[in-house]
Design a protein around this motif. Sequence first.
Motif, PDB file in Angstrom:
ATOM      1  N   CYS A  14       0.537 -11.439  -6.097  1.00 59.60           N
ATOM      2  CA  CYS A  14       1.660 -10.824  -6.825  1.00 59.60           C
ATOM      3  C   CYS A  14       2.863 -11.758  -6.850  1.00 59.60           C
ATOM      4  CB  CYS A  14       2.024  -9.480  -6.205  1.00 59.60           C
ATOM      5  SG  CYS A  14       0.769  -8.222  -6.481  1.00 59.60           S
ATOM      6  N   ALA A  72      -3.398 -10.112  -1.711  1.00 61.48           N
ATOM      7  CA  ALA A  72      -2.844  -9.370  -2.843  1.00 61.48           C
ATOM      8  C   ALA A  72      -1.337  -9.592  -2.958  1.00 61.48           C
ATOM      9  CB  ALA A  72      -3.153  -7.881  -2.706  1.00 61.48           C
ATOM     10  N   GLN A 129      -1.065  -4.644  -9.879  1.00 59.05           N
ATOM     11  CA  GLN A 129      -1.695  -5.312  -8.739  1.00 59.05           C
ATOM     12  C   GLN A 129      -1.180  -4.751  -7.423  1.00 59.05           C
ATOM     13  OE1 GLN A 129      -4.173  -7.615  -8.610  1.00 59.05           O
ATOM     14  NE2 GLN A 129      -4.357  -7.282 -10.798  1.00 59.05           N
ATOM     15  N   ASN A 189      -3.771  -2.868  -5.009  1.00 57.79           N
ATOM     16  CA  ASN A 189      -4.215  -3.688  -3.887  1.00 57.79           C
ATOM     17  C   ASN A 189      -3.369  -3.605  -2.623  1.00 57.79           C
ATOM     18  OD1 ASN A 189      -6.559  -5.068  -5.056  1.00 57.79           O
ATOM     19  ND2 ASN A 189      -5.047  -5.864  -6.492  1.00 57.79           N
ATOM     20  N   HIS A 238      -7.404  -9.030   2.716  1.00 62.31           N
ATOM     21  CA  HIS A 238      -7.206  -8.533   1.341  1.00 62.31           C
ATOM     22  C   HIS A 238      -5.749  -8.178   1.023  1.00 62.31           C
ATOM     23  CE1 HIS A 238      -8.271  -6.538  -2.427  1.00 62.31           C
ATOM     24  NE2 HIS A 238      -7.451  -5.572  -2.051  1.00 62.31           N
TER      25      HIS A 238
END
Length: 99
Positions: free
Chosen positions: A66, A62, A8, A12, A58
Amino acid sequence: MDIHTGDQVLVNVAPFIAVSVSHGWTRALAVAAVIIALGFHVGVDVVMRVSPLYALTHPIGAVLFCYMLLRSTAVTLWHGGVTWRDTFYPLDELKRGVV
């Protein structure tokens, strides 16, 4: 770090960082990854009828996601299982697929 959390972060978050700290082909690929990520986000925002400016959140989302993955993993390992709907499911039973 959990392998899925690492994925991730790489997919991201890293491209947004790489845009500002890299150069050459690495920066070009990072810019492409950022444009693709923001493009998908804008597409979803338009379909959901919200401001496309939400796409700019975004990388923050992200990082928070996480954190949630890491915290969930830590709590599950610390407690030796998962509590869901007032029922405790031990980790060894979950791994065996007994539950």
